[in-house]
Design a protein around this motif. Structure first.
Motif, mmCIF file in Angstrom:
data_model
loop_
_atom_site.group_PDB
_atom_site.id
_atom_site.type_symbol
_atom_site.label_atom_id
_atom_site.label_comp_id
_atom_site.label_asym_id
_atom_site.label_seq_id
_atom_site.Cartn_x
_atom_site.Cartn_y
_atom_site.Cartn_z
ATOM 1 N N LYS A 126 0.833 -1.206 0.000
ATOM 2 C CA LYS A 126 0.000 0.000 0.000
ATOM 3 C C LYS A 126 0.869 1.257 0.000
ATOM 4 O O LYS A 126 0.556 2.245 -0.708
ATOM 5 C CB LYS A 126 -0.916 0.004 1.214
ATOM 6 C CG LYS A 126 -1.918 1.159 1.237
ATOM 7 C CD LYS A 126 -2.839 1.048 2.442
ATOM 8 C CE LYS A 126 -3.876 2.174 2.408
ATOM 9 N NZ LYS A 126 -3.280 3.520 2.404
ATOM 10 N N SER A 127 1.975 1.222 0.758
ATOM 11 C CA SER A 127 2.851 2.399 0.779
ATOM 12 C C SER A 127 3.478 2.630 -0.599
ATOM 13 O O SER A 127 3.682 3.789 -0.993
ATOM 14 C CB SER A 127 3.936 2.218 1.842
ATOM 15 O OG SER A 127 4.858 1.194 1.481
ATOM 16 N N LEU A 128 3.756 1.553 -1.322
ATOM 17 C CA LEU A 128 4.309 1.703 -2.673
ATOM 18 C C LEU A 128 3.272 2.262 -3.640
ATOM 19 O O LEU A 128 3.597 3.078 -4.532
ATOM 20 C CB LEU A 128 4.824 0.345 -3.171
ATOM 21 C CG LEU A 128 6.111 -0.147 -2.510
ATOM 22 C CD1 LEU A 128 6.345 -1.624 -2.805
ATOM 23 C CD2 LEU A 128 7.315 0.681 -2.990
ATOM 24 N N GLN A 129 2.021 1.833 -3.468
ATOM 25 C CA GLN A 129 0.961 2.391 -4.302
ATOM 26 C C GLN A 129 0.774 3.882 -4.037
ATOM 27 O O GLN A 129 0.587 4.685 -4.971
ATOM 28 C CB GLN A 129 -0.348 1.637 -4.059
ATOM 29 C CG GLN A 129 -0.329 0.210 -4.572
ATOM 30 C CD GLN A 129 -1.539 -0.587 -4.115
ATOM 31 O OE1 GLN A 129 -2.293 -0.149 -3.248
ATOM 32 N NE2 GLN A 129 -1.718 -1.777 -4.686
ATOM 33 N N ALA A 402 7.437 2.605 -8.962
ATOM 34 C CA ALA A 402 6.825 2.291 -7.678
ATOM 35 C C ALA A 402 5.600 1.401 -7.875
ATOM 36 O O ALA A 402 5.337 0.478 -7.078
ATOM 37 C CB ALA A 402 6.441 3.573 -6.945
ATOM 38 N N MET A 403 4.851 1.667 -8.963
ATOM 39 C CA MET A 403 3.700 0.815 -9.268
ATOM 40 C C MET A 403 4.148 -0.589 -9.657
ATOM 41 O O MET A 403 3.511 -1.588 -9.271
ATOM 42 C CB MET A 403 2.883 1.441 -10.404
ATOM 43 C CG MET A 403 1.603 0.666 -10.718
ATOM 44 S SD MET A 403 0.496 0.519 -9.287
ATOM 45 C CE MET A 403 -0.009 2.238 -9.102
ATOM 46 N N LEU A 404 5.271 -0.672 -10.389
ATOM 47 C CA LEU A 404 5.809 -1.997 -10.732
ATOM 48 C C LEU A 404 6.256 -2.743 -9.473
ATOM 49 O O LEU A 404 6.066 -3.964 -9.352
ATOM 50 C CB LEU A 404 6.982 -1.853 -11.704
ATOM 51 C CG LEU A 404 6.650 -1.332 -13.108
ATOM 52 C CD1 LEU A 404 7.935 -1.133 -13.923
ATOM 53 C CD2 LEU A 404 5.715 -2.289 -13.830
ATOM 54 N N LEU A 405 6.859 -1.980 -8.554
ATOM 55 C CA LEU A 405 7.279 -2.605 -7.293
ATOM 56 C C LEU A 405 6.067 -3.105 -6.508
ATOM 57 O O LEU A 405 6.094 -4.196 -5.927
ATOM 58 C CB LEU A 405 8.071 -1.609 -6.448
ATOM 59 C CG LEU A 405 9.462 -1.240 -6.984
ATOM 60 C CD1 LEU A 405 10.049 -0.083 -6.185
ATOM 61 C CD2 LEU A 405 10.398 -2.447 -6.917
ATOM 62 N N ALA A 406 5.000 -2.332 -6.493
ATOM 63 C CA ALA A 406 3.781 -2.764 -5.810
ATOM 64 C C ALA A 406 3.179 -3.984 -6.489
ATOM 65 O O ALA A 406 2.521 -4.815 -5.843
ATOM 66 C CB ALA A 406 2.770 -1.622 -5.769
ATOM 67 N N GLY A 407 3.421 -4.111 -7.785
ATOM 68 C CA GLY A 407 2.883 -5.243 -8.534
ATOM 69 C C GLY A 407 3.533 -6.567 -8.190
ATOM 70 O O GLY A 407 3.017 -7.633 -8.571
ATOM 71 N N VAL A 408 4.677 -6.520 -7.473
ATOM 72 C CA VAL A 408 5.313 -7.774 -7.028
ATOM 73 C C VAL A 408 4.344 -8.577 -6.167
ATOM 74 O O VAL A 408 4.405 -9.808 -6.107
ATOM 75 C CB VAL A 408 6.619 -7.473 -6.263
ATOM 76 C CG1 VAL A 408 7.217 -8.737 -5.661
ATOM 77 C CG2 VAL A 408 7.632 -6.804 -7.184
ATOM 78 N N LYS A 409 3.405 -7.864 -5.534
ATOM 79 C CA LYS A 409 2.423 -8.547 -4.685
ATOM 80 C C LYS A 409 1.645 -9.596 -5.451
ATOM 81 O O LYS A 409 1.331 -10.664 -4.913
ATOM 82 C CB LYS A 409 1.454 -7.508 -4.103
ATOM 83 C CG LYS A 409 0.318 -8.118 -3.297
ATOM 84 C CD LYS A 409 -0.625 -7.065 -2.752
ATOM 85 C CE LYS A 409 -1.766 -7.714 -1.957
ATOM 86 N NZ LYS A 409 -2.699 -6.698 -1.398
#
Length: 505
Positions: A126-129, A402-409
């Protein structure tokens, strides 16, 4: 002609025998609450009748009884129920230890929880989003690093707690081994004492009880076979003799106690915090010396000792409940960090530094990442501007990375069997729950069966105060009747001695 004083001896024997029965009843009542005590009874038998057999024996119509004697004092015990009890104790020992080990693991990995790893990762995503919408915001970047630290510390905490429990299991193996060795020595010592008493024609019932209590305790740790060996001499036919205790293994029986000799177990685990897996036991001393048994020799699902070993870890492949869970957490942390770092290295931080090629998660000591050492890169913690939120350099408002990093989820990771990080963790929790439910259910089932068998044994061997009170009255009345019989014989003799030959006086 029969002896005039014969009735005195007959009644005296009756008094002595009933007195012995009363004393035994008192012993039972005194030990009504003694753990492991088996009620005792006096085996009475008639003494030899009069007259004996021979050419010089007087000719009378038939044998005349000469009274009663206490042939033996025997404890009331059923060896068949004892075997059932020990078999069930062995199974309960296994599942109870298994249940406790898994419960401790569940306590550490409780999910869902506001403070668990799953929640930490959700807050991190959520923080990355949030960062992807305001990449130039220093506060949002600081939140990402802090949430990353929390996620890493969640990994560290779970790993540390599980490793500590595994260390406790190692200590439990050591303590249990010492307990087993102590029990074996005590059984051998009781064997020696029993072998000295029985040949004199006595029944050492209290020593039998002490020995059986130890055998019951030993049966919790290992599957055992108990054989009885007569001591000879003037031992009574009902004397139990010494016991030979043998360990049941997949390759056969191994004698642990024989007569006054007792072998000792020695495990291979080193002292200290080293978590080397269990490899086996070496059995030293008579009756079995220098024999080594490994995990494969121990019968599956039998005994507390094997259960603890299975939880702690055994073999060279890291098998066991705790080593396997720690290995899965290591794999999860490594694959999570690798997937996240690969995207982070390709991104850019805030200008003018535009730092790139930085791993977000690292091992502070420079080694491979594990659940126990994963941490946020200190460089990024010191300067959140280095969080690679942008896909291009010199673009403060670019939050695509940052959105790509959040997409690791939601990314399926090959190293995790094409599962996402959190679905992989949820599968670990799910399997743990199934294993825990099975262990609890089987432990409860074994406990119920154990209670039933224990009640059956108690109905045979334990002291019933109501029954003992009835016996006490019975023996008291028999004692009084024998005493009254002596009085009658005495009055008869008085008439013969003092009342005869007085004709004409």
């Amino acid at each position: 002609m029969r002896s005039t004083f014969m009735g005195l001896e007959t009644s005296k024997r009756g008094m002595f025998t009933q007195q012995t029965a009363l004393y035994t009843t008192g012993h039972n009542i005194s030990n009504a609450n003694t753990l492991g005590y088996s009620r005792q009874r006096v085996n009475m038998q008639p003494t030899l009748p009069y007259p004996g057999i021979g050419l010089n024996a007087p000719k009378i119509p038939g044998f005349i009884g000469t009274g009663v004697e206490a042939h033996s004092i025997q404890r009331v015990r059923d060896q068949f129920i004892d075997r059932q009890f020990r078999q069930e104790s062995n199974e309960l020992g296994y599942w109870d230890a298994k249940s406790r080990a898994i419960t401790q693991m569940e306590d550490v990995m409780t999910e869902p929880s506001k403070f668990g790893l799953n929640e930490s990762l959700d807050l991190f995503w959520k923080s990355l989003q949030d960062l992807s919408t305001t990449p130039e915001n220093a506060g949002a970047r600081k939140v990402v690093t802090e949430r990353g630290v929390t996620a890493a510390e969640s990994f560290n905490y779970i790993y540390k707690q599980l490793a500590e429990i595994q260390g406790n299991l190692k200590n439990e193996i050591d303590v249990s081994t010492k307990d087993v060795n102590s029990i074996l020595k005590q059984i051998a010592a009781l064997n020696e004492n029993i072998s000295k008493v029985e040949p004199n024609g006595y029944m050492p019932n209290d020593l039998y009880d002490a020995r059986d209590t130890l055998i019951d305790e030993l049966s919790q740790y290992f599957p055992i076979q108990v054989d009885y060996v007569k001591t000879g001499g003037n031992s009574l036919a009902i004397a139990e003799g010494t016991v030979t205790i043998s360990l049941k293994t997949n390759s056969g029986l191994i004698e642990l106690v024989k007569g006054k000799e007792a072998s000792q177990f020695e495990h291979n685990l080193p002292p200290g915090d080293n978590k080397d897996p269990f490899q086996g036991f070496t059995i030293n001393g008579a009756p079995t010396n220098g024999v080594t048994i490994g995990h494969a020799d121990l019968q599956a699902g039998q005994g507390k000792m094997l259960s603890i070993i299975n939880s702690y870890g055994y073999g060279n492949a890291g098998k066991g409940d705790y080593p396997e869970m720690l290995a899965q957490l290591d794999k999860m942390a490594k694959e999570f960090a690798n997937a996240f770092n690969a995207i982070h290295r390709a991104g850019f931080g805030l200008p003018p530094d535009n730092s790139t090629a930085l791993d977000f998660f690292v091992d502070p000591n420079g080694g491979p990442i594990t659940a126990g050492n994963i941490a946020v890169n200190q460089v990024i913690k010191d300067d959140p501007n280095k969080v690679a939120a942008s896909t291009e350099p010199n673009q403060e408002g670019n939050g695509k990375n940052a959105m790509l990093l959040a997409g690791v989820k939601t990314t399926s990771i090959n190293g995790l069997g094409n599962a996402t990080v959190q679905s992989f963790y949820q599968s670990l929790i799910g399997k743990l729950g199934v294993d825990g439910e099975q262990a609890n259910r089987l432990a409860e089932t074994s406990g119920v069966k154990m209670l039933t068998i224990a009640n059956n044994r108690a109905s045979v061997s334990s002291v019933s105060l109501d029954e003992e009170m009835t016996n006490m009255i019975t023996f008291q009345q028999a004692y009084n009747a024998s005493a009254r019989m002596i009085t009658v014989v005495d009055e008869t003799l008085d008439k013969i001695i003092n009342g005869m030959g007085r004709v004409g006086l």
